[in-house]
Design a protein around this motif. Structure first.
Motif, mmCIF file in Angstrom:
data_model
loop_
_atom_site.group_PDB
_atom_site.id
_atom_site.type_symbol
_atom_site.label_atom_id
_atom_site.label_comp_id
_atom_site.label_asym_id
_atom_site.label_seq_id
_atom_site.Cartn_x
_atom_site.Cartn_y
_atom_site.Cartn_z
ATOM 1 N N GLU A 28 1.757 4.817 12.200
ATOM 2 C CA GLU A 28 0.998 3.642 11.789
ATOM 3 C C GLU A 28 -0.476 3.972 11.551
ATOM 4 O O GLU A 28 -1.098 3.439 10.631
ATOM 5 C CB GLU A 28 1.173 2.520 12.812
ATOM 6 C CG GLU A 28 2.587 1.943 12.753
ATOM 7 C CD GLU A 28 2.916 0.967 13.872
ATOM 8 O OE1 GLU A 28 2.127 0.848 14.840
ATOM 9 O OE2 GLU A 28 3.976 0.327 13.768
ATOM 10 N N ASP A 32 -2.344 3.543 7.944
ATOM 11 C CA ASP A 32 -3.619 2.825 7.873
ATOM 12 C C ASP A 32 -4.719 3.709 7.300
ATOM 13 O O ASP A 32 -5.473 3.283 6.418
ATOM 14 C CB ASP A 32 -3.999 2.314 9.260
ATOM 15 C CG ASP A 32 -5.231 1.440 9.231
ATOM 16 O OD1 ASP A 32 -5.266 0.482 8.434
ATOM 17 O OD2 ASP A 32 -6.178 1.729 9.999
ATOM 18 N N ASN A 37 -1.184 0.249 4.018
ATOM 19 C CA ASN A 37 -0.637 -0.851 4.819
ATOM 20 C C ASN A 37 0.123 -1.896 4.010
ATOM 21 O O ASN A 37 1.089 -2.466 4.483
ATOM 22 C CB ASN A 37 -1.757 -1.582 5.585
ATOM 23 C CG ASN A 37 -2.560 -0.653 6.421
ATOM 24 O OD1 ASN A 37 -3.110 0.320 5.911
ATOM 25 N ND2 ASN A 37 -2.653 -0.925 7.696
ATOM 26 N N GLN A 41 5.797 0.247 5.215
ATOM 27 C CA GLN A 41 6.038 -0.339 6.530
ATOM 28 C C GLN A 41 7.063 0.490 7.279
ATOM 29 O O GLN A 41 8.060 0.928 6.699
ATOM 30 C CB GLN A 41 6.559 -1.762 6.403
ATOM 31 C CG GLN A 41 5.559 -2.720 5.831
ATOM 32 C CD GLN A 41 6.086 -4.139 5.864
ATOM 33 O OE1 GLN A 41 7.248 -4.401 6.137
ATOM 34 N NE2 GLN A 41 5.204 -5.081 5.589
#
Length: 165
Positions: A28, A32, A37, A41
């Motif tokens: 994640e 980012d 983002n 996912q």
């Protein structure tokens, strides 16, 4: 994905599966940091109906493995069963499933440029996606269904029994 985004190519990506080289939080952070983002996912592990739903909603399966003990990834058979073109690597038994340029593309391990090029081709060419997906589905039906397996096993056992007589 960053390469595709920099070319203003419209796409969305669901990363599905358990943690590997990166933990969920590390992945994640990478998503980012690269400004992905809105388009990428991480969905975690998926099974049963949840996995089926993701496969049915997908247009392409990308499996850029470089795991040196990769044999015959079932996820690629599942993609073929769902008529998805596959982009993967020349690892283990993958070239026995994916015929480069026919039911998908194969790229060298860790070659992000080649991977992005093949993704771009399939994102931009819906007819090629369909042709490759149909070729994969046909290969799955001819070589990998339970009926095909059972018939092959039966033939092997019958051959062994007839040789013993």
């Amino acid at each position: 994905f960053k390469t595709l985004q920099e070319k203003n190519i419209s796409f969305s990506c669901s990363i599905v599966g358990g943690e590997g080289d990166l933990s969920t939080s590390e992945l994640e952070i990478e998503i980012d940091a690269r400004g992905l983002n809105r388009v990428v996912q991480y969905k975690g592990k998926k099974y049963g109906a949840d996995k089926e739903e993701i496969l049915q909603q997908s247009d392409i399966m990308v499996f850029p493995t470089y795991y040196d003990n990769e044999c015959l990834p079932l996820v690629l058979l599942e993609a073929m069963q769902h008529g998805l073109p596959v982009i993967s690597t020349f690892e283990g038994g993958i070239p026995d499933l994916i015929e480069d340029g026919v039911n998908g593309f194969l790229v060298k391990q860790k070659d992000a440029t080649a991977l992005a090029e093949k993704m771009e081709i399939l994102i931009m060419d819906s007819e090629k996606r369909k042709q490759m997906g149909d070729a994969g589905r046909k290969n799955y039906e001819e070589e990998f269904t339970l009926d095909v397996f059972e018939n092959r096993m039966k033939n092997i056992l019958e051959t062994i029994l007839s040789e013993k007589k």
